[in-house]
Design a protein around this motif. Sequence first.
Motif, PDB file in Angstrom:
ATOM      1  N   TYR A 293       0.852  -1.201   0.000  1.00 40.27           N
ATOM      2  CA  TYR A 293       0.000   0.000   0.000  1.00 40.27           C
ATOM      3  C   TYR A 293       0.886   1.249   0.000  1.00 40.27           C
ATOM      4  O   TYR A 293       0.659   2.187  -0.766  1.00 40.27           O
ATOM      5  CB  TYR A 293      -0.886  -0.029   1.245  1.00 40.27           C
ATOM      6  CG  TYR A 293      -2.001   0.993   1.250  1.00 40.27           C
ATOM      7  CD1 TYR A 293      -3.299   0.618   0.950  1.00 40.27           C
ATOM      8  CD2 TYR A 293      -1.767   2.324   1.562  1.00 40.27           C
ATOM      9  CE1 TYR A 293      -4.335   1.541   0.958  1.00 40.27           C
ATOM     10  CE2 TYR A 293      -2.780   3.258   1.571  1.00 40.27           C
ATOM     11  CZ  TYR A 293      -4.066   2.856   1.277  1.00 40.27           C
ATOM     12  OH  TYR A 293      -5.089   3.768   1.282  1.00 40.27           O
TER      13      TYR A 293
ATOM     14  N   GLU B 120     -11.801   4.630  -2.034  1.00 39.26           N
ATOM     15  CA  GLU B 120     -11.506   3.275  -2.500  1.00 39.26           C
ATOM     16  C   GLU B 120     -12.587   2.337  -1.994  1.00 39.26           C
ATOM     17  O   GLU B 120     -13.128   2.530  -0.906  1.00 39.26           O
ATOM     18  CB  GLU B 120     -10.144   2.878  -1.916  1.00 39.26           C
ATOM     19  CG  GLU B 120      -9.810   1.427  -1.967  1.00 39.26           C
ATOM     20  CD  GLU B 120      -8.641   1.096  -1.035  1.00 39.26           C
ATOM     21  OE1 GLU B 120      -7.687   1.890  -0.942  1.00 39.26           O
ATOM     22  OE2 GLU B 120      -8.712   0.035  -0.394  1.00 39.26           O
TER      23      GLU B 120
ATOM     24  N   GLN C 133     -13.482  -1.952  -1.834  1.00 38.54           N
ATOM     25  CA  GLN C 133     -13.181  -3.357  -2.145  1.00 38.54           C
ATOM     26  C   GLN C 133     -14.418  -4.154  -1.779  1.00 38.54           C
ATOM     27  O   GLN C 133     -15.280  -3.664  -1.068  1.00 38.54           O
ATOM     28  CB  GLN C 133     -11.999  -3.864  -1.321  1.00 38.54           C
ATOM     29  CG  GLN C 133     -10.702  -3.120  -1.535  1.00 38.54           C
ATOM     30  CD  GLN C 133      -9.530  -3.805  -0.847  1.00 38.54           C
ATOM     31  OE1 GLN C 133      -9.397  -5.016  -0.845  1.00 38.54           O
ATOM     32  NE2 GLN C 133      -8.668  -3.000  -0.251  1.00 38.54           N
TER      33      GLN C 133
ATOM     34  N   GLY D  42      -9.090  -6.577  -3.189  1.00 38.90           N
ATOM     35  CA  GLY D  42      -7.877  -5.838  -3.545  1.00 38.90           C
ATOM     36  C   GLY D  42      -6.637  -6.626  -3.167  1.00 38.90           C
ATOM     37  O   GLY D  42      -5.704  -6.777  -3.962  1.00 38.90           O
TER      38      GLY D  42
ATOM     39  N   GLN E  99      -6.305  -9.673  -5.330  1.00 33.53           N
ATOM     40  CA  GLN E  99      -5.740  -9.384  -6.647  1.00 33.53           C
ATOM     41  C   GLN E  99      -4.211  -9.288  -6.580  1.00 33.53           C
ATOM     42  O   GLN E  99      -3.507  -9.737  -7.480  1.00 33.53           O
ATOM     43  CB  GLN E  99      -6.328  -8.063  -7.169  1.00 33.53           C
ATOM     44  CG  GLN E  99      -5.862  -7.673  -8.557  1.00 33.53           C
ATOM     45  CD  GLN E  99      -6.333  -8.638  -9.642  1.00 33.53           C
ATOM     46  OE1 GLN E  99      -7.519  -8.942  -9.737  1.00 33.53           O
ATOM     47  NE2 GLN E  99      -5.393  -9.135 -10.451  1.00 33.53           N
TER      48      GLN E  99
ATOM     49  N   TYR F  35      -3.343  -0.032  -7.189  1.00 30.15           N
ATOM     50  CA  TYR F  35      -3.614  -0.865  -6.014  1.00 30.15           C
ATOM     51  C   TYR F  35      -4.661  -1.941  -6.315  1.00 30.15           C
ATOM     52  O   TYR F  35      -4.943  -2.787  -5.492  1.00 30.15           O
ATOM     53  CB  TYR F  35      -4.062   0.024  -4.836  1.00 30.15           C
ATOM     54  CG  TYR F  35      -4.029  -0.682  -3.504  1.00 30.15           C
ATOM     55  CD1 TYR F  35      -2.909  -1.385  -3.081  1.00 30.15           C
ATOM     56  CD2 TYR F  35      -5.133  -0.637  -2.647  1.00 30.15           C
ATOM     57  CE1 TYR F  35      -2.886  -2.037  -1.864  1.00 30.15           C
ATOM     58  CE2 TYR F  35      -5.116  -1.283  -1.427  1.00 30.15           C
ATOM     59  CZ  TYR F  35      -3.991  -1.979  -1.046  1.00 30.15           C
ATOM     60  OH  TYR F  35      -3.976  -2.630   0.171  1.00 30.15           O
ATOM     61  N   LYS F  36      -5.249  -1.887  -7.491  1.00 24.43           N
ATOM     62  CA  LYS F  36      -6.218  -2.897  -7.953  1.00 24.43           C
ATOM     63  C   LYS F  36      -7.435  -2.972  -7.027  1.00 24.43           C
ATOM     64  O   LYS F  36      -7.724  -4.006  -6.423  1.00 24.43           O
ATOM     65  CB  LYS F  36      -5.563  -4.282  -8.079  1.00 24.43           C
ATOM     66  CG  LYS F  36      -4.272  -4.302  -8.871  1.00 24.43           C
ATOM     67  CD  LYS F  36      -4.557  -4.140 -10.362  1.00 24.43           C
ATOM     68  CE  LYS F  36      -3.300  -3.992 -11.189  1.00 24.43           C
ATOM     69  NZ  LYS F  36      -2.370  -5.063 -11.135  1.00 24.43           N
ATOM     70  N   VAL F  37      -8.081  -1.830  -6.887  1.00 26.90           N
ATOM     71  CA  VAL F  37      -9.299  -1.759  -6.071  1.00 26.90           C
ATOM     72  C   VAL F  37     -10.380  -1.037  -6.879  1.00 26.90           C
ATOM     73  O   VAL F  37     -10.128  -0.597  -7.999  1.00 26.90           O
ATOM     74  CB  VAL F  37      -9.059  -0.997  -4.749  1.00 26.90           C
ATOM     75  CG1 VAL F  37      -8.250  -1.821  -3.776  1.00 26.90           C
ATOM     76  CG2 VAL F  37      -8.399   0.349  -5.009  1.00 26.90           C
TER      77      VAL F  37
ATOM     78  N   GLN G 210     -13.197  -5.221 -10.773  1.00 29.77           N
ATOM     79  CA  GLN G 210     -13.332  -4.221  -9.708  1.00 29.77           C
ATOM     80  C   GLN G 210     -14.677  -3.504  -9.788  1.00 29.77           C
ATOM     81  O   GLN G 210     -15.347  -3.532 -10.823  1.00 29.77           O
ATOM     82  CB  GLN G 210     -12.203  -3.174  -9.809  1.00 29.77           C
ATOM     83  CG  GLN G 210     -10.808  -3.751  -9.754  1.00 29.77           C
ATOM     84  CD  GLN G 210     -10.510  -4.442  -8.431  1.00 29.77           C
ATOM     85  OE1 GLN G 210     -11.157  -4.197  -7.421  1.00 29.77           O
ATOM     86  NE2 GLN G 210      -9.524  -5.336  -8.446  1.00 29.77           N
TER      87      GLN G 210
END
Lengths: 346, 293
Positions: free
Chosen positions: A34, A127, A129, A229, A232, A289-291, A308
């Motif tokens: 992060y 964000e 998730q 997240g 992933q 961050y793939k969220v 996502q």
Amino acid sequence: MRFSALCASALVTMGLAASGHAETLIVNSYGGPYETIIRERIIEPFEAKFGIDVVYDAVGSASQDYAKIKATNGRPGFDVVVMTASQSLEGCKEGLLEEFSPDEVPNLVHLSSVIAGVAGPCGAVHEVQYLSLLYRKDKLPEQPNSWNALLDDRLEGKIILPTFQNVMAAYLMEIFSVAHGGDLLDNVDPGFAAMAKLAGQSIGFEQSSSVMETYIKGGEVWAMPFWNGRAQLLVDSGLPVDYVLPKEGSIPLVATLNVPKHAANREAALRFVNFFLEKASQEAWVTGYKVGSVRTDIDVPDDIRARQITTEADLKALLLPDLAAVASRLSAWGERWERDVVAVAK
Amino acid sequence: MAVIAFSTPKEPIHTGLPIKGFLPLTAPSIVLMLFFAIPMGMMIGISFQSQTAGGPTFASYSRFFSNDLVLAGLTRTVVMSGLVAISVTVLAYPLAYYLARSTSRWRTIIFALAIAPELAGVVLRTYGWLIILEDRGFINSALMWTGMISEPLPLSKNLFGVVVGLTHVILPFGVLSLLTSLQGINPNLEKSAQILGASRLDVIRHIILPLSVPGIVSSLLIGFTMAASAYATPALLGGAGFKVMATMVYEQVLFYLDWPFAAVMANVLLILMLTAGFVGSRLESRLHQKLHL
């Protein structure tokens, strides 16, 4: 005359010194991947744009940070903190967090009201998730598409559950409750009954998500609930794992940016919050961050959009419990978890 | 012939104005007031607060004493702390006696080894025990590899694991408190007893053990109080079902955000430790009287 000259030169020196030092902002959030991604994708562009130095404080979890805000009555020593919607609501109710307005944080108007409202006026949702079902592809050749797959006999002794002090546990119970004929708040008996069955075939409970992760990495665990997240990141690391959003639906983890009521650098903090919610910043964050994001106007690659939460339809498909009502029930649910769920675990 | 004497100065030492005698206490008193007494007072105040609006209330105390899960946690804390106190003292005693009496060149090395665990943090040592004790840990793996067992032994995520971990963490304190006490016993007493025909066992039973009662009580108290207030080791080695007061306080503060209830738990824990201290000092003084020391 000499005294006046001295005063003038002192003032000039002080002015020059002040102008030589950039403004500083203390941002408190998480460490690990992060930190690497937020530094690269958000903090460095922010520093370059505004000339404000950001000091990154990765100490403490969101709940520890909230406790610090509460103990110091809104003067925790940091200006921006990453927490969750639940803590945003609680902090707002206690008067410990700054209320945001579109005048000071203009990008708030671009957030989807479906989720943005969940966090209340003190939380800027940056964000989102969802609770996903993470599984080992090498152990389960068929992709599970239902939460009930966790109850399958083949997974006996091959799953791990979070402790109740990890909010994943309460959300999983609520999801099972809805899937088995109950609801998110008042009729959760089916949820606890399902969790008791699940506990019977789990190898135990772990509080920390990072510890849970080690079990699936090592292959002792074949399936478990996990935030998508982080799931992933495991997929991207090359592990033989994958995750799904099961057909019964999921509850999101709504992450928020918050500013403590008496933050020392309030103006810079509000600028940072607004900057994080910029379209370009949200795109950088979602792809980095793939969220998911609650800005539905962002442009992201199709492969990311497919996994996502990025559209209004994705947001509407989520199960959204009233977080204030959940908070008021947590203590009773926690006791019930100890009696009904932990007690039957092996 | 050796004589045991607890000597006190015959004449009190006068230092002029009485206030001068209290001067050395000023700094520690200020520190204790700022960082112990005031926070303790605040915590007691919080324990009477209501989660919702309203005046002072006993609701959190009432909830504490009527909740079976919380009372089970309190009982678990007492049992765990008692077992740790006993195991620390039993293990530390022979080591402290050796260190007190030995003149070997190994003495310094053994002393350093006894204290060495304190050089590593509690969390680090606890993770070390987790690696050794867990189902897929060193002991279970070795036993299963040799075919001695087919299923892992339950060595962690239970009382056993926590007692082992805490004993290791607290053992150096037990050694130090017993060492001080044993070093205060005149070695000539043991020699005299043996010259007069006492066996080694008699010397231990009738001379060393009675004279080291203050050290034993001190070690038991240190073991009990440190175990009762420990958080990291029970949290990591105890698992989800092993709740003690310290872990429950942590949950209430950080997860449930119920600070009044957390304050009640902390106050009860404090009273438990004060009671242990009081009982310990009474026990020590009774034993002194009984043994005519």
